[in-house]
Design a protein around this motif. Structure first.
Motif, PDB file in Angstrom:
ATOM      1  N   VAL A 394       0.825  -1.218   0.000  1.00  0.00           N
ATOM      2  CA  VAL A 394       0.000   0.000   0.000  1.00  0.00           C
ATOM      3  C   VAL A 394       0.855   1.263   0.000  1.00  0.00           C
ATOM      4  CG1 VAL A 394      -1.976  -1.113   1.096  1.00  0.00           C
ATOM      5  CG2 VAL A 394      -0.214  -0.085   2.534  1.00  0.00           C
ATOM      6  N   ARG A 395       2.170   1.113  -0.186  1.00  0.00           N
ATOM      7  CA  ARG A 395       3.006   2.304  -0.282  1.00  0.00           C
ATOM      8  C   ARG A 395       2.675   3.060  -1.553  1.00  0.00           C
ATOM      9  NH1 ARG A 395       8.279  -0.792   0.405  1.00  0.00           N
ATOM     10  NH2 ARG A 395       8.610   0.126  -1.658  1.00  0.00           N
ATOM     11  N   PRO A 396       2.772   4.349  -1.534  1.00  0.00           N
ATOM     12  CA  PRO A 396       2.485   5.140  -2.747  1.00  0.00           C
ATOM     13  C   PRO A 396       3.397   4.724  -3.896  1.00  0.00           C
ATOM     14  CG  PRO A 396       2.610   6.567  -0.819  1.00  0.00           C
ATOM     15  CD  PRO A 396       3.065   5.216  -0.367  1.00  0.00           C
ATOM     16  N   GLY A 397       2.808   4.602  -5.073  1.00  0.00           N
ATOM     17  CA  GLY A 397       3.562   4.299  -6.279  1.00  0.00           C
ATOM     18  C   GLY A 397       3.777   2.828  -6.557  1.00  0.00           C
ATOM     19  N   VAL A 398       3.353   1.930  -5.647  1.00  0.00           N
ATOM     20  CA  VAL A 398       3.507   0.495  -5.887  1.00  0.00           C
ATOM     21  C   VAL A 398       2.272  -0.019  -6.644  1.00  0.00           C
ATOM     22  CG1 VAL A 398       3.711  -1.798  -4.846  1.00  0.00           C
ATOM     23  CG2 VAL A 398       4.940   0.140  -3.839  1.00  0.00           C
ATOM     24  N   ARG A 399       2.520  -0.491  -7.842  1.00  0.00           N
ATOM     25  CA  ARG A 399       1.423  -1.004  -8.676  1.00  0.00           C
ATOM     26  C   ARG A 399       1.217  -2.495  -8.394  1.00  0.00           C
ATOM     27  NH1 ARG A 399       3.619  -0.403 -14.297  1.00  0.00           N
ATOM     28  NH2 ARG A 399       5.461  -1.077 -13.145  1.00  0.00           N
ATOM     29  N   VAL A 400      -0.029  -2.856  -8.078  1.00  0.00           N
ATOM     30  CA  VAL A 400      -0.325  -4.227  -7.644  1.00  0.00           C
ATOM     31  C   VAL A 400      -1.394  -4.848  -8.543  1.00  0.00           C
ATOM     32  CG1 VAL A 400      -1.135  -5.671  -5.739  1.00  0.00           C
ATOM     33  CG2 VAL A 400       0.249  -3.632  -5.259  1.00  0.00           C
ATOM     34  N   ALA A 401      -1.202  -6.130  -8.888  1.00  0.00           N
ATOM     35  CA  ALA A 401      -2.220  -6.901  -9.604  1.00  0.00           C
ATOM     36  C   ALA A 401      -2.695  -8.034  -8.696  1.00  0.00           C
ATOM     37  CB  ALA A 401      -1.667  -7.468 -10.901  1.00  0.00           C
ATOM     38  N   GLN A 419      -8.010  -8.598   3.897  1.00  0.00           N
ATOM     39  CA  GLN A 419      -8.993  -8.101   4.862  1.00  0.00           C
ATOM     40  C   GLN A 419      -8.525  -8.382   6.287  1.00  0.00           C
ATOM     41  OE1 GLN A 419     -12.618  -9.997   3.489  1.00  0.00           O
ATOM     42  NE2 GLN A 419     -13.307  -8.149   2.415  1.00  0.00           N
ATOM     43  N   GLN A 420      -7.924  -9.547   6.502  1.00  0.00           N
ATOM     44  CA  GLN A 420      -7.404  -9.849   7.834  1.00  0.00           C
ATOM     45  C   GLN A 420      -6.286  -8.867   8.213  1.00  0.00           C
ATOM     46  OE1 GLN A 420      -4.612 -13.044   8.616  1.00  0.00           O
ATOM     47  NE2 GLN A 420      -5.993 -13.909  10.164  1.00  0.00           N
ATOM     48  N   GLU A 421      -5.499  -8.472   7.210  1.00  0.00           N
ATOM     49  CA  GLU A 421      -4.424  -7.513   7.464  1.00  0.00           C
ATOM     50  C   GLU A 421      -4.944  -6.078   7.596  1.00  0.00           C
ATOM     51  OE1 GLU A 421      -0.975  -8.155   7.749  1.00  0.00           O
ATOM     52  OE2 GLU A 421      -1.688 -10.232   7.913  1.00  0.00           O
ATOM     53  N   GLY A 422      -6.201  -5.873   7.235  1.00  0.00           N
ATOM     54  CA  GLY A 422      -6.808  -4.546   7.339  1.00  0.00           C
ATOM     55  C   GLY A 422      -6.406  -3.585   6.246  1.00  0.00           C
ATOM     56  N   ILE A 423      -5.956  -4.106   5.096  1.00  0.00           N
ATOM     57  CA  ILE A 423      -5.477  -3.216   4.032  1.00  0.00           C
ATOM     58  C   ILE A 423      -6.217  -3.418   2.704  1.00  0.00           C
ATOM     59  CG2 ILE A 423      -3.182  -3.033   5.083  1.00  0.00           C
ATOM     60  CD1 ILE A 423      -2.169  -5.038   2.983  1.00  0.00           C
ATOM     61  N   TYR A 424      -7.219  -4.267   2.687  1.00  0.00           N
ATOM     62  CA  TYR A 424      -7.840  -4.604   1.401  1.00  0.00           C
ATOM     63  C   TYR A 424      -8.455  -3.389   0.725  1.00  0.00           C
ATOM     64  CZ  TYR A 424     -10.806  -6.868  -2.088  1.00  0.00           C
ATOM     65  OH  TYR A 424     -11.417  -7.239  -3.259  1.00  0.00           O
ATOM     66  N   ASP A 425      -9.291  -2.659   1.430  1.00  0.00           N
ATOM     67  CA  ASP A 425      -9.992  -1.526   0.809  1.00  0.00           C
ATOM     68  C   ASP A 425      -9.006  -0.469   0.330  1.00  0.00           C
ATOM     69  OD1 ASP A 425     -12.433  -2.723   1.259  1.00  0.00           O
ATOM     70  OD2 ASP A 425     -12.772  -1.710   3.167  1.00  0.00           O
ATOM     71  N   LYS A 426      -8.001  -0.146   1.143  1.00  0.00           N
ATOM     72  CA  LYS A 426      -7.007   0.866   0.762  1.00  0.00           C
ATOM     73  C   LYS A 426      -6.226   0.421  -0.467  1.00  0.00           C
ATOM     74  CE  LYS A 426      -2.964   3.328   2.615  1.00  0.00           C
ATOM     75  NZ  LYS A 426      -3.391   4.651   2.126  1.00  0.00           N
ATOM     76  N   LEU A 427      -5.804  -0.850  -0.460  1.00  0.00           N
ATOM     77  CA  LEU A 427      -5.045  -1.372  -1.591  1.00  0.00           C
ATOM     78  C   LEU A 427      -5.886  -1.332  -2.863  1.00  0.00           C
ATOM     79  CD1 LEU A 427      -2.322  -2.864  -2.308  1.00  0.00           C
ATOM     80  CD2 LEU A 427      -3.634  -4.981  -2.113  1.00  0.00           C
ATOM     81  N   LEU A 428      -7.153  -1.750  -2.758  1.00  0.00           N
ATOM     82  CA  LEU A 428      -8.028  -1.805  -3.927  1.00  0.00           C
ATOM     83  C   LEU A 428      -8.246  -0.410  -4.502  1.00  0.00           C
ATOM     84  CD1 LEU A 428      -9.577  -4.093  -5.381  1.00  0.00           C
ATOM     85  CD2 LEU A 428     -11.595  -3.438  -4.059  1.00  0.00           C
ATOM     86  N   THR A 429      -8.349   0.587  -3.626  1.00  0.00           N
ATOM     87  CA  THR A 429      -8.631   1.957  -4.068  1.00  0.00           C
ATOM     88  C   THR A 429      -7.402   2.655  -4.644  1.00  0.00           C
ATOM     89  OG1 THR A 429     -10.339   2.157  -2.369  1.00  0.00           O
ATOM     90  CG2 THR A 429      -9.515   4.207  -3.336  1.00  0.00           C
ATOM     91  N   GLU A 430      -6.238   2.420  -4.018  1.00  0.00           N
ATOM     92  CA  GLU A 430      -5.078   3.247  -4.344  1.00  0.00           C
ATOM     93  C   GLU A 430      -3.985   2.554  -5.164  1.00  0.00           C
ATOM     94  OE1 GLU A 430      -3.565   4.993  -0.768  1.00  0.00           O
ATOM     95  OE2 GLU A 430      -5.526   5.719  -0.105  1.00  0.00           O
ATOM     96  N   ASN A 431      -3.843   1.242  -5.037  1.00  0.00           N
ATOM     97  CA  ASN A 431      -2.661   0.606  -5.630  1.00  0.00           C
ATOM     98  C   ASN A 431      -2.942  -0.475  -6.676  1.00  0.00           C
ATOM     99  OD1 ASN A 431      -1.912   1.573  -2.777  1.00  0.00           O
ATOM    100  ND2 ASN A 431       0.113   1.227  -3.680  1.00  0.00           N
ATOM    101  N   VAL A 432      -4.140  -1.073  -6.654  1.00  0.00           N
ATOM    102  CA  VAL A 432      -4.440  -2.145  -7.603  1.00  0.00           C
ATOM    103  C   VAL A 432      -4.644  -1.554  -8.994  1.00  0.00           C
ATOM    104  CG1 VAL A 432      -6.126  -3.900  -8.282  1.00  0.00           C
ATOM    105  CG2 VAL A 432      -5.386  -3.735  -5.896  1.00  0.00           C
ATOM    106  N   VAL A 433      -3.858  -2.040  -9.946  1.00  0.00           N
ATOM    107  CA  VAL A 433      -3.966  -1.550 -11.322  1.00  0.00           C
ATOM    108  C   VAL A 433      -4.737  -2.516 -12.219  1.00  0.00           C
ATOM    109  CG1 VAL A 433      -1.886  -0.131 -11.181  1.00  0.00           C
ATOM    110  CG2 VAL A 433      -1.688  -2.543 -11.865  1.00  0.00           C
ATOM    111  N   THR A 434      -4.853  -3.776 -11.782  1.00  0.00           N
ATOM    112  CA  THR A 434      -5.635  -4.728 -12.571  1.00  0.00           C
ATOM    113  C   THR A 434      -6.062  -5.890 -11.695  1.00  0.00           C
ATOM    114  OG1 THR A 434      -5.680  -6.080 -14.579  1.00  0.00           O
ATOM    115  CG2 THR A 434      -3.641  -6.100 -13.339  1.00  0.00           C
TER     116      THR A 434
END
Length: 526
Positions: A394-401, A419-434
């Motif tokens: 979830v760091r800025p600029g990290v592109r995740v698939a 979701q268990q790590e508590g980062i799913y929504d943030k990752l989906l909104t900010e870092n997931v590219v595909t």
């Protein structure tokens, strides 16, 4: 697992046939059949690498003589293949085939003999046919008023029994009556005033002719003799025997032998004859010269399964239509097929994880977990973004698939993990590219440079290991377990079981593809 017991001492000499001599006789008979049989024309498909099978040789338990003669005649009429049947007591036949090392199939009156043949390395595939139980047989009207096992030891009753060391019926009765404490007295009575016979049919014939007052035979055998009456007793009732036919490793044309075995075990072919002859057949597969098995498999399984399926198709002479895809897509197809009563519903299913089997569990029989694989973070070689944990994604600029959770198992498991790590929504909104539809599309996102990190199966990284790095995730949720199951609606359940049996012997293939093996050694369904 019950082993066929062997007698010793003086009583053994009273009624045991010499295994070596009967084995030599079996070999001579086999060679005679081979030498005098006129060549026929098989209408079954030719199998590359195997000689054409115009005849097959079957060691057949004597109690199955009547159905098997009819089936063999029917098979020859339909396919031009002669089937030579050698009859005998099951244990005698086992001794013969072990010594002679010739023949194509072994039809045993009780599956423990197939277990033993398998342990000795004599047999490969095995197919169940029918069930039967031992009963007391008397002449019609029961003139000696025999009602129980105890009546068989009366002074006025002469008894015929199957030889426990030659015939399955004798071994089964010995096992049952030893458990009730009645065997020794009955054995002594038969030794003194009765007779032991090598086959169940000979016991039945002696009772029919009045040579003896009673005998113990299979209920299916008794039903084939209108002159006889069957007496059921509580001591014999637990003695359920499963008749099986097995392909011998000595067969020179195992695929054709399997085709005949499938014919015998088909509910609309051989099993109809067994039922007509008063056996209780299993619910076998439907007959097809070349069956087609539809196999839905999660994409993660492809690398391990492809060579196994090819081997199975060649051996069985069948076609396996394998559909690989994301399990969300596969299970959605299943639901649609079920609603539309589509004939294309899969016979078997191997999911990427139990998660997506559970969504259709009511449509399948109990599953068996075959293997598992880790879920890892995959990055480019050298890890240019210095990613070491899930939180780094979830760091800025990290592109995740990631996988799409409604379409593939890796997506559903990734969502649960994040979701268990508590980062799913943030990752989906900010870092997931595909989000991909199958796990197979995740690793290419790294090799093409369209993502900096993906969550993928460790097995999917094997082919590109020189270009990738896999980072272990410290979580019990970072794992996918692959279950195998057979559809309740399948008309080829036993074929599906044999496919599983082939998979269960393919540990090396799975481990070479990066899976961890979960099956116990030799674990497979009969």
């Amino acid at each position: 697992m019950k082993r066929v017991s062997q007698r010793s001492g003086l009583s053994n000499n009273l009624y045991v046939l010499g295994a070596g001599s009967v084995a030599v006789m079996a070999l001579l008979i086999f060679m005679l059949f081979r030498g005098t049989q006129k060549p026929g024309i098989s209408r079954l498909p030719h199998v590359a690498g195997q000689p054409a099978a115009n005849e097959l040789f079957v060691y057949c338990a004597a109690g199955m003589r009547y159905p098997m003669e009819a089936i063999a005649e029917q098979y020859k009429r339909e396919y031009g293949v002669s089937v030579q049947l050698q009859y005998g007591g099951t244990n005698t036949l086992l001794s013969q085939l072990e010594v002679s090392q010739v023949g194509d199939l072994f039809l045993a009156a009780e599956d423990s003999y197939v277990d033993l043949a398998e342990q000795k390395g004599l047999t490969a595939e095995r197919l169940p046919l029918a069930e039967m139980r031992p009963v007391i047989a008397v002449q019609k009207g029961n003139p000696k008023k025999i009602r129980a096992i105890a009546d068989l030891t009366r002074d006025d009753v002469k008894v015929c029994m199957g030889n426990p060391d030659a015939a399955a019926i004798g071994d089964k009765v010995r096992e049952l009556l030893k458990a009730t404490g009645q065997w020794d007295s009955l054995e002594q009575h038969v030794t003194n005033s009765g007779v032991f016979k090598p086959t169940v049919n000979e016991v039945a014939n002696d009772v029919k002719l009045g040579s003896v007052d009673a005998g113990i035979i299979w209920d299916s055998t008794a039903a084939q003799y209108p002159e006889l009456e069957a007496i059921h007793t509580p001591e014999l009732e637990p003695g359920l025997a499963l008749i099986e036919i097995a392909v011998l490793n000595s067969s020179k044309h195992p695929t054709q032998a399997l085709q005949f075995a499938r014919y015998v075990a088909a509910r609309d072919k051989g099993l109809k004859v067994f039922e007509q002859k008063s056996f209780q057949p299993v619910d076998g597969d439907l007959w097809a010269e070349r069956p087609q098995l539809t196999f839905f498999a999660g994409a993660v399984n492809r690398r391990a399964l492809e060579p196994i399926i090819k081997q199975f198709e060649d051996r069985e002479g069948v076609t396996v239509n394998t559909i690989y895809n994301g399990c969300g897509i596969l299970t959605a197809q299943m639901r649609t097929m079920q609603q539309n009563q589509d004939s294309g519903f899969p016979d078997t299913y191997m999911a990427c994880d139990v998660y997506y089997l559970e969504t259709v569990q009511e449509l399948f029989q109990d599953a068996v977990n075959v293997s598992d694989t880790d879920i890892v973070i995959v990055v480019q070689k050298g890890n240019p973004k210095n990613i070491t944990s899930l939180s780094d994604l979830v760091r800025p600029g990290v592109r995740v698939a990631i996988g799409q959770p409604e379409q593939c198992t890796i997506g559903a498991l990734t969502r649960r993990l994040l979701q268990q790590e508590g980062i799913y929504d943030k990752l989906l909104t900010e870092n997931v590219v595909t989000q991909t539809a199958t796990s197979a599309l995740l690793v290419p996102a790294i090799t093409t440079g369209s993502a900096d990190a993906v969550l993928a199966y460790a097995t999917d990284t094997r082919s590109e290991s020189d270009k990738l790095e896999a980072i272990t995730i410290d979580s019990p949720l970072a794992k996918a377990v692959q279950p195998y199951s057979i559809a309740r609606s399948s008309n080829h359940k036993y074929l599906g079981r044999r496919l599983f049996a082939t998979i269960s012997k393919s540990r090396n293939s799975f481990e070479a593809a990066g899976f961890h093996w979960l099956l116990a050694d030799g674990e497979a369904t009969k």
